[in-house]
Scaffold this motif. Structure first.
Motif, short mmCIF file in Angstrom:
data_model
loop_
_atom_site.label_atom_id
_atom_site.label_comp_id
_atom_site.label_asym_id
_atom_site.label_seq_id
_atom_site.Cartn_x
_atom_site.Cartn_y
_atom_site.Cartn_z
N GLY A 151 -13.84 0.61 -11.29
CA GLY A 151 -12.67 1.46 -11.15
C GLY A 151 -11.67 0.84 -10.19
O GLY A 151 -11.78 -0.33 -9.81
N LEU A 152 -10.69 1.64 -9.78
CA LEU A 152 -9.67 1.20 -8.84
C LEU A 152 -9.96 1.82 -7.48
O LEU A 152 -10.19 3.03 -7.38
CB LEU A 152 -8.28 1.63 -9.32
N SER A 153 -9.95 0.99 -6.45
CA SER A 153 -10.28 1.49 -5.11
C SER A 153 -9.06 2.08 -4.43
O SER A 153 -7.94 1.60 -4.59
CB SER A 153 -10.86 0.36 -4.25
N TYR A 154 -9.31 3.14 -3.67
CA TYR A 154 -8.29 3.77 -2.84
C TYR A 154 -8.91 4.09 -1.49
O TYR A 154 -10.05 4.52 -1.41
CB TYR A 154 -7.76 5.05 -3.51
N TRP A 155 -8.15 3.86 -0.43
CA TRP A 155 -8.55 4.20 0.93
C TRP A 155 -9.93 3.66 1.29
O TRP A 155 -10.78 4.37 1.80
CB TRP A 155 -8.47 5.71 1.15
N ALA A 156 -10.14 2.38 1.00
CA ALA A 156 -11.44 1.74 1.28
C ALA A 156 -11.60 1.46 2.76
O ALA A 156 -10.70 0.92 3.40
CB ALA A 156 -11.56 0.45 0.48
N SER A 157 -12.74 1.83 3.31
CA SER A 157 -13.13 1.50 4.69
C SER A 157 -14.44 0.73 4.58
O SER A 157 -15.53 1.32 4.60
CB SER A 157 -13.34 2.77 5.52
N LEU A 169 -8.64 -6.68 3.60
CA LEU A 169 -8.25 -5.27 3.50
C LEU A 169 -7.82 -5.02 2.06
O LEU A 169 -6.96 -5.73 1.54
CB LEU A 169 -7.11 -4.97 4.47
N LEU A 170 -8.44 -4.05 1.42
CA LEU A 170 -8.13 -3.76 0.03
C LEU A 170 -6.93 -2.84 -0.08
O LEU A 170 -6.93 -1.75 0.49
CB LEU A 170 -9.32 -3.10 -0.67
N GLY A 171 -5.94 -3.27 -0.81
CA GLY A 171 -4.81 -2.40 -1.09
C GLY A 171 -5.22 -1.36 -2.13
O GLY A 171 -6.10 -1.61 -2.96
N ASN A 172 -4.58 -0.20 -2.08
CA ASN A 172 -4.87 0.82 -3.08
C ASN A 172 -4.58 0.29 -4.47
O ASN A 172 -3.54 -0.32 -4.70
CB ASN A 172 -4.04 2.07 -2.81
N GLY A 173 -5.51 0.48 -5.39
CA GLY A 173 -5.36 0.00 -6.75
C GLY A 173 -6.11 -1.29 -7.02
O GLY A 173 -6.07 -1.81 -8.13
N LEU A 223 -7.84 -8.37 -6.49
CA LEU A 223 -7.40 -7.89 -5.18
C LEU A 223 -5.91 -7.60 -5.14
O LEU A 223 -5.09 -8.44 -5.53
CB LEU A 223 -7.74 -8.93 -4.11
N LEU A 224 -5.57 -6.42 -4.68
CA LEU A 224 -4.20 -6.09 -4.30
C LEU A 224 -4.19 -6.07 -2.78
O LEU A 224 -4.92 -5.28 -2.17
CB LEU A 224 -3.78 -4.71 -4.84
N SER A 225 -3.41 -6.93 -2.18
CA SER A 225 -3.39 -7.03 -0.72
C SER A 225 -2.86 -5.76 -0.08
O SER A 225 -1.93 -5.14 -0.58
CB SER A 225 -2.54 -8.22 -0.27
N PHE A 226 -3.46 -5.43 1.05
CA PHE A 226 -3.02 -4.28 1.83
C PHE A 226 -1.78 -4.69 2.61
O PHE A 226 -1.76 -5.74 3.26
CB PHE A 226 -4.13 -3.86 2.80
N GLU A 227 -0.76 -3.89 2.54
CA GLU A 227 0.47 -4.16 3.30
C GLU A 227 0.84 -2.90 4.06
O GLU A 227 0.83 -1.81 3.51
CB GLU A 227 1.61 -4.55 2.38
N SER A 228 1.17 -3.08 5.34
CA SER A 228 1.58 -1.95 6.16
C SER A 228 2.82 -2.33 6.94
O SER A 228 2.92 -3.44 7.47
CB SER A 228 0.45 -1.55 7.11
#
Length: 135
Positions: free
Chosen positions: A12-18, A85-89, A121-126
């Protein structure tokens, strides 16, 4: 969902992974919210698991003092020493084990997070940098 050796493999697609640092909002735990297909969500609901309206299922691993984080692999099944860090999706496959508790309040089922394979991987960006600060 694929079942092997007491483990369940869910894509599936990951969201808010810790996955590296536990989420400490409530109970400290490593976790991943996994968006799954509507058909799979329906199957999980029939089996008694909690699935939200967006077809997401929460998979956790309690973060106790001696608990190691879940294993993380790349698409070639090579274990990663440094977990991005996994980006959402981000497309992933999660390896989990079922658990069930029966008490006076009812029967509760969930999934225990064991490992994650990153397929795309979708990179996490903040825009905020405060989350990088250490105490």
């Amino acid at each position: 969902m694929n079942k092997q050796d007491d483990f369940i493999y869910i894509e599936g697609l990951s969201y808010w992974a810790s996955l590296c640092i536990p989420n400490i909002t409530f109970d400290p735990c490593y976790q991943i919210s996994l968006k799954i297909s509507k058909k799979l969500a329906k199957d999980f609901k029939k089996l008694g698991f909690r699935v939200d309206k967006k077809s997401q299922i929460l998979i956790k691993k309690k973060a106790l003092i001696h608990t190691k984080p879940p294993l993380v692999f790349d698409e070639n099944e090579k274990q990663l020493e440094s977990v991005p860090l996994l980006g959402n999706g981000t497309k992933v496959v999660v390896r989990a084990k079922e658990w069930e508790i029966v008490n006076p309040f009812g029967t509760f089922k969930g999934l225990y997070l064991d490992a994650v394979m990153i397929k795309s991987l979708l990179s996490f960006e903040s825009k905020e940098k405060f989350w990088l600060m250490s105490p």
